[in-house]
Design a protein around this motif. Structure first.
Motif, mmCIF file in Angstrom:
data_model
loop_
_atom_site.group_PDB
_atom_site.id
_atom_site.type_symbol
_atom_site.label_atom_id
_atom_site.label_comp_id
_atom_site.label_asym_id
_atom_site.label_seq_id
_atom_site.Cartn_x
_atom_site.Cartn_y
_atom_site.Cartn_z
ATOM 1 N N VAL A 76 3.511 63.653 -12.818
ATOM 2 C CA VAL A 76 4.398 64.142 -13.872
ATOM 3 C C VAL A 76 3.632 64.892 -14.949
ATOM 4 O O VAL A 76 2.441 64.674 -15.137
ATOM 5 N N ARG A 77 4.359 65.752 -15.657
ATOM 6 C CA ARG A 77 3.770 66.428 -16.800
ATOM 7 C C ARG A 77 3.772 65.466 -17.988
ATOM 8 O O ARG A 77 4.796 64.851 -18.271
ATOM 9 N N GLY A 78 2.645 65.380 -18.621
ATOM 10 C CA GLY A 78 2.517 64.365 -19.665
ATOM 11 C C GLY A 78 2.604 64.892 -21.070
ATOM 12 O O GLY A 78 2.219 64.222 -22.016
ATOM 13 N N GLU A 79 3.122 66.111 -21.244
ATOM 14 C CA GLU A 79 3.115 66.691 -22.584
ATOM 15 C C GLU A 79 4.260 66.164 -23.434
ATOM 16 O O GLU A 79 4.192 66.154 -24.646
ATOM 17 N N LYS A 80 5.332 65.769 -22.782
ATOM 18 C CA LYS A 80 6.521 65.379 -23.536
ATOM 19 C C LYS A 80 6.657 63.865 -23.576
ATOM 20 O O LYS A 80 6.554 63.194 -22.546
ATOM 21 N N ALA A 81 6.949 63.371 -24.770
ATOM 22 C CA ALA A 81 7.091 61.922 -24.920
ATOM 23 C C ALA A 81 8.191 61.389 -24.009
ATOM 24 O O ALA A 81 8.101 60.296 -23.471
ATOM 25 N N LYS A 91 10.963 66.611 -11.213
ATOM 26 C CA LYS A 91 11.650 67.679 -10.476
ATOM 27 C C LYS A 91 10.998 69.036 -10.694
ATOM 28 O O LYS A 91 10.861 69.824 -9.768
ATOM 29 N N ALA A 92 10.585 69.260 -11.934
ATOM 30 C CA ALA A 92 10.022 70.568 -12.244
ATOM 31 C C ALA A 92 8.726 70.830 -11.484
ATOM 32 O O ALA A 92 8.289 71.961 -11.365
ATOM 33 N N LEU A 93 8.121 69.772 -10.980
ATOM 34 C CA LEU A 93 6.846 69.965 -10.271
ATOM 35 C C LEU A 93 7.048 70.146 -8.779
ATOM 36 O O LEU A 93 6.113 70.484 -8.061
ATOM 37 N N ALA A 94 8.264 69.903 -8.311
ATOM 38 C CA ALA A 94 8.499 69.986 -6.872
ATOM 39 C C ALA A 94 8.221 71.395 -6.355
ATOM 40 O O ALA A 94 7.593 71.570 -5.308
ATOM 41 N N ASP A 131 4.245 58.326 1.651
ATOM 42 C CA ASP A 131 5.274 57.830 2.550
ATOM 43 C C ASP A 131 6.604 58.488 2.230
ATOM 44 O O ASP A 131 7.195 59.166 3.055
ATOM 45 N N LYS A 132 7.084 58.260 1.013
ATOM 46 C CA LYS A 132 8.369 58.849 0.644
ATOM 47 C C LYS A 132 8.229 59.490 -0.720
ATOM 48 O O LYS A 132 7.593 58.935 -1.611
ATOM 49 N N PRO A 133 8.826 60.656 -0.892
ATOM 50 C CA PRO A 133 8.840 61.244 -2.236
ATOM 51 C C PRO A 133 10.116 60.857 -2.981
ATOM 52 O O PRO A 133 11.173 60.704 -2.380
ATOM 53 N N PHE A 134 9.992 60.666 -4.260
ATOM 54 C CA PHE A 134 11.152 60.378 -5.105
ATOM 55 C C PHE A 134 11.111 61.313 -6.293
ATOM 56 O O PHE A 134 10.054 61.802 -6.669
ATOM 57 N N PHE A 135 12.264 61.537 -6.893
ATOM 58 C CA PHE A 135 12.270 62.303 -8.133
ATOM 59 C C PHE A 135 12.297 61.352 -9.318
ATOM 60 O O PHE A 135 13.051 60.372 -9.318
ATOM 61 N N LEU A 136 11.493 61.663 -10.291
ATOM 62 C CA LEU A 136 11.431 60.826 -11.490
ATOM 63 C C LEU A 136 12.808 60.725 -12.137
ATOM 64 O O LEU A 136 13.226 59.677 -12.596
ATOM 65 N N GLU A 137 13.504 61.848 -12.146
ATOM 66 C CA GLU A 137 14.798 61.909 -12.833
ATOM 67 C C GLU A 137 15.819 60.960 -12.201
ATOM 68 O O GLU A 137 16.724 60.491 -12.865
ATOM 69 N N ASP A 158 8.977 75.243 -17.058
ATOM 70 C CA ASP A 158 10.393 75.582 -17.121
ATOM 71 C C ASP A 158 10.918 75.566 -18.548
ATOM 72 O O ASP A 158 11.883 76.237 -18.868
ATOM 73 N N ASP A 159 10.273 74.785 -19.394
ATOM 74 C CA ASP A 159 10.774 74.640 -20.759
ATOM 75 C C ASP A 159 10.162 75.640 -21.726
ATOM 76 O O ASP A 159 10.409 75.569 -22.926
ATOM 77 N N ALA A 160 9.358 76.557 -21.210
ATOM 78 C CA ALA A 160 8.566 77.390 -22.120
ATOM 79 C C ALA A 160 9.442 78.114 -23.143
ATOM 80 O O ALA A 160 9.146 78.103 -24.334
ATOM 81 N N VAL A 161 10.524 78.729 -22.677
ATOM 82 C CA VAL A 161 11.368 79.495 -23.596
ATOM 83 C C VAL A 161 11.972 78.555 -24.639
ATOM 84 O O VAL A 161 11.967 78.827 -25.842
#
Lengths: 656, 835
Positions: free
Chosen positions: A79-84, A37-40, A58-64, A154-157
């Motif tokens: 997806v962002r791959g920094e977080k486990a 979602k954060a990348l949308a 074809d179709k977009p989906f949200f990972l969440e 989005d999670d920086a803070v």
């Protein structure tokens, strides 16, 4: 060779776009896209959905949502791959699809912005590494406007200040390093704040590593790349920690208020369609989801009307809208009457779409403004503003406590209260332990015991704390440089401006109707010394003002101010090999004019600060003397607002 | 000097030349006809292995040992790879000179340098079961044909992912070929199969029948850039079809009785048919020429020509480049030919030289360019020199000429001649060199351990030399027999401070060789902290690895090391390790919050972080679905802080929370609210449990439970002011106007009366709101007037104005009024008098 404009927004977005489309092209045939979602938001800024469709999405989906179906053989994860956590989510979904689906799928994972060792390790443990072809989309900076680049973390803070996780710093360093590789080293790095220091250290370390590293992988003349840039003047890193109050205050520019009221994310805001009219311009989409009464509005700095409004103080927006409306009306009317010859008529008709667009934009902003006025007229807004203004102008904070207690009793949303309390704490180097204890009790009673966690988190982030830092034992006694002391700063940097002029601003203080953001003042103390010096200590002789104010010499203001601001101070000069540097300046031609200053906000920037910096940039351009046409580019880990800042700490769950 | 045209052959209207590159290539005893041969692209190495299906002369046990031999084009043995791993079904090269060996069971070995080190991977279960039949290679990948006619494609070797292509019919495949992804229309690899009399084109998604009837096709060959396809039919004909299958370009009848053993393209212009000792070269328009040999000949196709290999000679057939034709063709009167002539006349000190120059004066620049290019295409050093001399002479006559090309060409030729030398054996043509790029050439030299030459060329061409040094050092580490200290010293002395040299790589090589001490020593010289981490982990230097990872600042690496440590160490020592490293602790905490709360609990316990531990328990309490479980957790949280003074207040808060929860549950029970299960109506709460103290009071008041509300207020010491607010808001929210009117009768209120007015007015009840106006004595008359006006009671407002004797204010009220109200106001207004 034309001189390169460093950190040009269009270039950066074009590069990111190309890289993504190339990746998509690599997956043959139609594919389902699973998006974090954060990348949308960033994706939406860079690529139109229709373009993605052209490239087989074809179709977009949200990972969440975990709902990707098996309608396509190809499934692409972005997806962002920094977080486990996200890595595991991807692994789980791949496993789920594999289990449920009849056909054999081809999985591709595009990690943003890089492929990590840990992600590989986790995927391998989950047994899906062999199933997916893994690549990375090196998306670091996303341009939000021509002069604003954001990492959109989005999670920086949350990561930086609550968890003390250095990931955002590392990613920032990477992003800046990429720019350095392209345009040359930042000749000088200034910075304020402990995290800023870390970032600067990391940049310098990366530079030596790059020198030592395999330069055959980086294309282009790398031996020229690592000399100081001739087009960039300096990098100024501002750690958010240094200046929390600016975020906590209510922003009073138009754009800032839109953000406060409606929340802008990646230049888009969702507004109830009853406010702006349900003029959904996408046919075919309206039929399905009738329940969603929200309409997406693009906050577009390229819209000519908006560009005049966005950075203005909200107090004058009404007038500006009026003027625009009248101008539009008269120009259409006059033309209708005056258009006599066919040629004139044709010209008028040709301009009609422009008028219509302007009309639409005018209508939109008028309704937004009306909605915001409704908000600003509320008793609660006025009272909280009153508290803010009093605190910032240096009034005794205890006088404000009754007002805050009353607001709590009236059950105003918690974030607002927290903003006020944190503001008091951060501007006064902490609260009186007794007061703090009372407020804690009141908050827990008013909003629920789960906020014990909220309060602890705020203390961890350094937003809330007892004066002297003695109470909870977590923080050792305050040492100099661990807190920002506003009392002397009001004088040395003049962060409070009593005679502010909102309609025709002469100082950045207009953005908060009185308070001049400390962060921007620090930037000014480096790049706009003369103006600032005159502001702080107007010279006695009016004619002497043109001459150098003694305060403006060297880095006196900056050094003075830094004594009272928390955190480490950075001032590094990056030199390259003499010869290569000369060669580079020969190649690019010696520019002493029109250099770029990059201001990096680690931990986020507010829209009001952007407005203030743009104001500074404007002044630098016109004054001719001081700025020499300096261009300011703002880079950041993300755009923040007060609610988001305290929101990171707020515990959402409750008992029962 | 022999004529440059001596080796030219005319095929149709084009010239082809056969350049003799090397002679005496192989040992005469080597029966090349019994071997399979594969040559790397761009004149790279040649790998040969014995064809198991053919009979061999018995030469004693030694020779019977099977091996893959890698030779240079000049016949120098680079490496012999002993082979005992099964039947080889495919042997080929990638463009970066990796040797791929595919065995029958689907195992692929990728020999990434020429020294016998390999990475194996498997083509998968299918290949294991049905066996590999044959393989076709292209620059970055290959396709394998299995026993059941399935096709498996591998597109890259760094991360090989065998992919099954669409399944063709299962009839016998007569011959097949591939179109590399770079040149196919679909941008992925395509396979052409000859089955029966027709052809199939197979890609990842479909197998399409092309509906030919002229087959069976015995050989299929695709030109280097995929623009033409050549087929050899059963009736000895060669067909050439354009790459998009749109037209048939030519047909040639070889009239041969026997089937040729091979058919390959020579560049993109001609097709070569090979029998045992005979080659037919077929140009466009079906013209052909024939070459005969004394011994078995192998065809090694390359991008711009064809290498022929017999055991005596290595030859190269290519179309003569246009520039060369223009200079050397018999009777050529091109300016370049004249320039060459003039230059040789000049050498003979003949005055005619100038005449010739004057003759071609208008096109002299072009002539110079042509000579420079022709020099590049020339293999013979004598003619290279002659052409460059001619160019230089022509250049000197011109007033203005950009010599960059000339200089570049001189450099290039120097490099080319150096690597063509028979000891190196890389007979690159100019075009091949350009496409290979100098960097890759250096790479090839390194793999051949020709460090000195590589270094010289790199310096000459201003290329980075770090890689060469690294490779040299790695080889040194592997092969030197000297002791660790002196080897390390030698390497450091030579390489330290050289930019770009990665000591990590060298250390890794040392470690792989089992020389751990040497590896540790070398690793210290690696400036990039992050680079050292994987090796350090491999060497079990975990703590150093952690420190280096932290130094690099890359959270990914730090977590990587931490995960490793977590698995390896007992918990207590793990905590001891991270304890002194705040960044590591932060990262462990941060990731544990998401995934491993137990670890976090242990961490807090170990570090005696009471507050964090207690908070963690509160967080867990919040996640419990059952309220009693939540309470238990809260009790624990409270106990956690039991005897630590600084957190006493925190503990009180937790205890308060517990008390509140108890009380709320009591209310739920008393009021018959059975938790979330009861289908709650809109006014009444479904449950009190989980509300805050304020919310509890508010909801109780709203539902009319005065007493209970007061009890909560006193139990939790809610200030009067706050209680008054809660009451006001609750009553307004519930629209209990009667009770609010009661409030208005009170003498005193803890909060200002105007608040009552505002709240009630906001709820829309002007009548009740107006009751509070007279009580707001603390406000100015004007404000009170406004309040009356807001309630719509203008008369009252007028009275208020009159009372304060404010004429202007009264006037303001009057302007709002109309009709009877106006009259009424006028009446009151008299009292103001004076006007």
């Amino acid at each position: 060779m034309a001189p390169l404009t460093p950190l040009s927004a269009s270039e950066i977005s074009e590069k990111a776009r190309r890289e993504l489309l190339l990746l998509l092209e690599g997956v043959r045939g139609k594919k389902n896209l699973v998006l974090e979602k954060a990348l949308a938001g960033p994706l939406n800024l860079l690529v139109k959905f229709s373009t993605l469709q052209e490239y087989g999405v074809d179709k977009p989906f949200f990972l969440e949502n975990d709902n990707v179906d098996s309608s396509q053989r190809n499934v692409v994860f972005l997806v962002r791959g920094e977080k486990a956590k996200t890595v595991m989510k991807v692994a789980d979904q791949i496993k789920r699809i594999r289990r449920d689906s009849q056909i054999e799928h081809e999985f591709s994972i595009f990690w943003v912005p890089r492929r990590t060792v840990v992600s590989d390790q986790l995927l391998e443990e989950a047994g899906v590494l062999g199933e997916a072809s893994v690549s990375s989309w090196p998306l670091f900076l996303v341009p939000l406007a021509d002069d604003v680049l954001s990492l959109e973390l989005d999670d920086a803070v949350h990561d930086l200040y609550l968890r003390k996780d250095p990931t955002p710093i590392f990613l920032s360093a990477r992003a800046l390093m990429l720019q350095q590789q392209k345009y040359g080293l930042f000749p000088r790095i200034f910075g304020k704040g402990d995290q800023a220091k870390r970032l600067a250290d990391l940049l310098i370390r990366m530079r030596t590593e790059l020198n030592a590293g395999d330069n055959n992988t980086s294309n282009g003349p790398s031996f020229l790349g690592l000399t100081p840039s001739s087009t960039i003047d300096s990098l100024i890193i501002i750690d958010r920690e240094v200046d929390f109050p600016t975020v906590l205050l209510t922003q009073l520019t138009y754009e800032g208020l839109i953000d406060e009221v409606f929340n802008i994310s990646a230049n888009q805001t969702e507004v109830d369609s009853s406010v702006v009219g349900g003029a959904a311009t996408q046919p075919g989409q309206t039929g399905s989801a009738s329940t969603s009464l929200k309409r997406k509005v693009l906050i577009d700095s390229k819209d000519p009307l908006y560009s005049t409004l966005g950075d203005a103080n909200f107090a004058v927006v009404g007038n500006l809208l009026n003027v625009a409306a009248r101008r539009l009306q008269s120009s259409t009317e006059r033309n209708q009457l005056a258009a006599k010859t066919t040629a004139e008529l044709r010209e008028f008709v040709a301009r009609l779409p422009g008028y219509q667009a302007e009309q639409a934009s005018l209508k939109l902003h008028t309704s937004l403004t009306e909605e915001i006025i409704k908000f600003t007229r509320t008793d609660i807004f006025m009272r909280s503003l009153e508290v803010q203004q009093n605190l910032m102008s240096g009034a005794d904070p205890t006088t404000q406590h009754d007002l805050i207690t009353e607001l709590i009793a009236r059950d105003v949303p918690l974030p607002l209260i927290l903003r006020l309390l944190c503001l008091e704490s951060t501007t006064n180097a902490g609260m009186r332990p007794k007061d703090l204890e009372t407020f804690k009790r009141t908050i827990i009673q008013a909003y629920g015991p789960q906020h014990l966690l909220t309060l602890s988190s705020l203390e961890k982030m350094g937003l809330l704390g007892p004066r002297g830092g003695t109470s909870l034992g977590a923080i050792p006694a305050a040492k100099p440089g661990t807190v920002t002391n506003y009392t002397p700063l009001r004088k040395t940097l003049r962060v409070w401006d009593d005679d502010v002029n909102e309609a025709d601003p002469n100082d950045i203080s207009y953005t908060f109707s009185g308070y001049a953001p400390l962060s921007v003042r620090l930037v000014q103390s480096i790049i706009q010394k003369q103006t600032l010096a005159n502001l702080i200590k107007p010279s006695t002789h009016p004619q002497a003002s043109a001459q150098a104010n003694p305060l403006a010499q060297g880095l006196r203001i900056f050094d003075d101010a830094c004594k009272y601001v928390r955190g480490a101070t950075v001032d590094e000069v990056q030199k390259g090999e003499e010869k290569a540097g000369k060669a580079k300046s020969m190649l690019n031609g010696a520019h002493n004019e029109g250099k770029t200053v990059v201001v990096f906000f680690l931990g986020g920037v507010t829209r009001a600060e952007i407005a203030a910096l743009r104001f500074v940039g404007q002044k630098l351009k016109e004054s001719g003397g001081e700025g020499r046409g300096t261009r300011i580019v703002i880079a950041t880990t993300g755009v923040v607002r007060g609610e988001g800042l305290v929101g990171t700490a707020v515990e959402e769950r409750r008992f029962g | 000097m022999s004529k440059p045209t001596a080796n030219w052959e005319k095929v149709g209207d084009k010239f082809y030349r056969k350049v003799q590159l090397y002679t005496g290539v192989f040992d005469p005893d080597l029966e090349l006809d019994k071997y399979n041969v594969a040559g790397a692209p761009y004149s790279g190495a040649v790998a040969i292995y014995r064809d198991e299906e053919k009979l061999h002369t018995y030469r004693g046990t030694q020779a019977a040992k099977s091996s893959i031999d890698i030779y240079s084009c000049a016949g120098k043995l680079i490496r012999r790879i002993a082979w005992d791993k099964g039947t080889i079904k495919g042997l080929g090269w990638s463009e970066d000179e990796k040797l791929l060996v595919v065995t029958e069971d689907g195992t692929v070995r990728c020999y990434y340098d020429l020294q016998g080190d390999f990475i194996p991977f498997s083509l998968g279960h299918d290949a294991e079961e049905h066996g590999v039949v044959s393989c076709k290679f292209y620059s970055t990948g290959f396709v394998a044909l299995l026993g059941n006619n399935h096709l498996i494609s591998v597109a890259r070797y760094d991360e090989p992912r065998p992919k099954l292509l669409a399944v063709p019919p299962s009839e016998e495949i007569i011959s097949w070929a591939i179109i590399p992804p770079a040149y196919s229309l679909s941008r992925s690899v395509e396979v052409i199969l000859a089955i029966g009399t027709t052809l199939y084109v197979v890609d990842a998604t479909e197998a399409e029948n092309r509906d030919f009837t002229a087959g069976p096709f015995r050989h299929i060959s695709v030109s280097p850039r995929g623009e033409f396809l050549a087929f050899y039919t059963d009736d000895s004909k060669v067909w050439v079809v354009s790459g998009d299958w749109s037209e048939k370009l030519s047909e040639y009848n070889s009239r041969a009785k026997t089937m040729p053993k091979d058919m390959q393209w020579c560049g993109s212009n001609a097709v070569a048919l090979a029998w045992e000792d005979e080659i037919h070269l077929i140009g466009p328009n079906s013209s052909a020429t024939k070459f005969y040999y004394d011994s078995w000949v192998h065809l090694l196709p390359d991008v711009d020509g064809l290498r022929l290999l017999t055991h005596e000679v290595c030859e190269y057939i290519q179309k003569v480049p246009d520039e060369t034709v223009s200079v050397f063709r018999l009777g050529s009167d091109s300016p370049a030919a004249n320039l060459l002539e003039a230059s040789s006349l000049l050498e003979q000190k003949s005055p005619k030289a100038d005449d010739l120059i004057q003759l071609i004066r208008p096109s002299l620049a072009e002539a110079v360019d042509t000579c420079v290019k022709a020099a590049g295409h020339e293999f013979n050093i004598h003619w290279q020199k002659a052409l460059l001399k001619a160019a230089s002479y022509g250049k000197s006559v011109l007033d203005l000429y950009n010599s960059d090309d000339f200089v570049d060409m001189c450099e290039t030729l120097r490099v080319l001649n150096a690597v063509r030398f028979y000891e190196i054996g890389l007979p690159l043509s100019y075009d091949q060199y350009k496409r290979l790029t100098p960097e890759s050439l250096i790479e090839r030299l390194i793999n051949r351990h020709e460090y000195l030459l590589a270094l010289r060329i790199s310096e000459y061409l201003h290329l980075p030399v770090a890689k060469i040094h690294e490779h040299w050092a790695a080889a040194k580490v592997r092969h030197s027999t000297a002791d660790e200290a002196s080897t390390a010293q030698l390497i450091v002395k030579k390489l330290y401070g050289k930019p770009g040299v990665s000591f990590e790589q060298i250390a890794h090589a040392a470690y792989d060789e089992g020389r751990v001490a040497l590896a540790t020593e070398l690793l210290n010289y690696e400036p990039r902290a992050g680079k050292q981490v994987p090796l350090l982990l491999a060497m079990n230097e975990d703590i150093i690895a952690l420190d280096k990872a932290i130094e690099s600042g890359d959270p990914d690496l730090i977590i990587h090391v931490l995960l490793h440590l977590r698995k390896k160490l007992p918990l207590a020592s793990f905590f001891r390790v991270i304890n002194t490293r705040p960044v590591a602790t932060a990262l462990v905490e941060s990731s544990a919050w998401d995934s491993d709360p137990e670890l976090l609990k242990d961490l807090y316990y170990q570090d005696d972080r009471r507050l964090d531990g207690s908070n963690l328990l509160i967080s867990e309490a919040l996640s419990q679905p059952d309220i009693h479980a939540s309470e238990d957790k809260l009790h624990l949280a409270s106990k956690y802080l039991a005897d630590s003074k600084p957190f006493a207040s925190h503990r009180t808060h937790i205890d308060d929370a517990l008390r509140l929860l108890k009380l709320q549950q009591q209310f739920d029970k008393d009021l018959g609210l059975d938790g979330p299960t009861s289908p709650g109506s809109t006014h009444n709460p479904t449950s009190y449990t989980g509300l805050s103290a304020h919310q509890t009071i508010f909801t109780l008041l709203k539902s009319g439970h005065q007493k209970r509300a007061s009890r909560v207020a006193s139990d939790f010491k809610i200030p009067d002011k706050t209680f008054a607010w809660l009451k006001l808001r609750a009553l307004v929210a519930a629209r209990h106007w009667m009770e609010i009117e009661e409030l208005a009768k009170m003498k005193k209120s803890p909060i200002a009366w105007e608040n009552y007015f505002n709240e009630v007015l906001a709820a829309g009840n002007t009548r009740v709101a107006s009751l509070f106006v007279p009580k707001c004595t603390g406000l100015s008359a004007k404000e009170r007037v406004d309040m009356w006006v807001k309630c719509g009671l203008l008369v009252k407002a007028g009275e208020e104005a009159v009372k304060s004797k404010d004429g202007a204010l009264f006037e303001e009220v009057r302007t709002r009024a109309s009709g009877s109200t106006l009259l009424e106001l006028e009446r009151i207004g008299v009292a103001l008098g004076g006007r």
